[in-house]
Design a protein around this motif. Structure first.
Motif, short mmCIF file in Angstrom:
data_model
loop_
_atom_site.label_atom_id
_atom_site.label_comp_id
_atom_site.label_asym_id
_atom_site.label_seq_id
_atom_site.Cartn_x
_atom_site.Cartn_y
_atom_site.Cartn_z
N TYR A 98 -12.56 3.67 -2.26
CA TYR A 98 -11.91 2.39 -1.99
C TYR A 98 -12.58 1.76 -0.77
O TYR A 98 -12.90 2.47 0.18
CB TYR A 98 -10.41 2.56 -1.68
N TYR A 100 -11.73 -1.49 1.70
CA TYR A 100 -10.79 -2.58 2.04
C TYR A 100 -9.85 -2.90 0.87
O TYR A 100 -9.65 -4.05 0.50
CB TYR A 100 -11.55 -3.82 2.51
N GLY A 101 -9.34 -1.84 0.28
CA GLY A 101 -8.36 -1.98 -0.79
C GLY A 101 -8.95 -2.19 -2.17
O GLY A 101 -8.22 -2.19 -3.16
N ARG A 103 -10.90 -0.89 -5.30
CA ARG A 103 -11.23 0.37 -5.95
C ARG A 103 -12.63 0.31 -6.55
O ARG A 103 -13.03 -0.71 -7.11
CB ARG A 103 -10.20 0.66 -7.04
N CYS A 125 -6.74 1.24 3.37
CA CYS A 125 -7.80 0.21 3.41
C CYS A 125 -9.07 0.74 2.75
O CYS A 125 -9.57 0.14 1.80
CB CYS A 125 -8.09 -0.20 4.85
N SER A 126 -9.59 1.86 3.25
CA SER A 126 -10.82 2.42 2.71
C SER A 126 -10.71 3.94 2.64
O SER A 126 -10.03 4.57 3.45
CB SER A 126 -12.02 2.05 3.59
N PHE A 206 -6.63 3.25 7.34
CA PHE A 206 -5.34 2.79 6.84
C PHE A 206 -4.68 1.89 7.88
O PHE A 206 -5.01 1.92 9.07
CB PHE A 206 -4.44 3.98 6.50
N GLU A 207 -3.75 1.09 7.42
CA GLU A 207 -3.11 0.13 8.30
C GLU A 207 -2.22 0.84 9.32
O GLU A 207 -1.45 1.73 8.97
CB GLU A 207 -2.26 -0.85 7.48
N LYS A 226 -10.82 -8.98 4.06
CA LYS A 226 -10.95 -8.61 2.64
C LYS A 226 -11.58 -9.74 1.82
O LYS A 226 -12.22 -9.48 0.81
CB LYS A 226 -9.58 -8.25 2.07
#
Length: 251
Positions: A98, A100-101, A103, A125-126, A206-207, A226
């Motif tokens: 992944y 930045y979200g 896939r 995120c990645s 991740f956020e 993004k």
């Protein structure tokens, strides 16, 4: 302030604007953070860490299968020209599941267990297999935003672990297979693999858990990234790399 990359192209406008606004955004996000703003964070703050550590042997098996064809794992600088400064040569390689979200279907198909596990991480995120070849170095740098946190899970650690490390602020950390640590990459950090073996990790962004205005600033900033050329260019390069590898496999 440099605004051009080594390929001569200007850095994306959002990246240039975001860099100038970074202190404001980071200050607001820090004030709204639901976890400490320290360089290192306790893994116990994130319940999903224990689940990934428990499943580490399964992810290690997928990582080793991919690494059996190491030439098929691309250098990060080839995927993301904006990372050229911190990926000065081809020894830092990245196999994205992944980004930045977004896939990467072909890669997720080659590591289905890992892909399924990381998909359940709140605010993912990645996620990627990050490979640092013998003698590889990632120069000292600071991450762009406090809106994300980084996590590393050891999958392939050199036997000479003392000479393979990451330094975050004033702390030097070594990877252990099947163990994860979490850190804030806005603090100065650098990586070296001074061994004759490959270092392989599951690298997760991740956020940061946040609330209020900090959460709003986080969403605005990450949403803009993004949609930026920074991400679109990398996505196109990953797709191109996978097409080339598919054609080579047919030969």
């Amino acid at each position: 302030m440099k605004t051009a990359r080594r390929d001569g192209r200007k850095r994306p406008l959002l990246v240039r604007i975001g860099k100038s606004l970074r202190p404001l955004f980071n200050g607001l996000i820090a004030r709204g953070s639901l976890v400490p703003n320290t360089p290192l964070l306790e893994s116990s703050l994130f319940p999903w860490v224990a689940a990934l550590e428990k499943a580490a042997p399964l992810m290690q098996a997928e990582f080793r299968a991919i690494m059996a064809e190491r030439g098929a794992v691309p250098p990060l600088r080839d995927l993301s020209p904006d990372h050229e400064r911190i990926a000065p040569d081809t020894r830092w390689k990245s196999f994205f599941l992944y980004g930045y979200g977004i896939r990467v279907p072909e890669n997720c198909a080659r590591a289905p267990v890992t892909a399924q596990l990381v998909a359940g991480i709140p605010g993912l995120c990645s996620a990627l297999f990050s490979v640092l070849e013998p003698g590889g170095e990632i120069p000292p740098h600071n991450g762009v935003t406090k809106g994300m946190l980084n996590a590393h899970l050891g999958l392939g650690v050199p036997k000479d672990r003392d000479n393979c490390w990451i330094r975050v602020a004033d702390s030097t950390l070594h990877w252990d297979e099947g163990r994860m640590f979490v850190f804030d990459d806005t603090y100065r950090h650098t990586v070296q693999n001074n061994t004759d073996e490959v270092r392989g990790i599951l690298f997760i962004q991740f956020e940061r858990p946040a609330r209020g205005l900090g959460r709003l600033m986080q969403r605005i900033f990450l949403g803009g990234v993004k949609r930026s050329a920074f991400v679109r260019d990398a996505q196109s390069n990953i797709e191109r790399w996978n097409r080339i590898q598919a054609e080579l496999e047919k030969v």
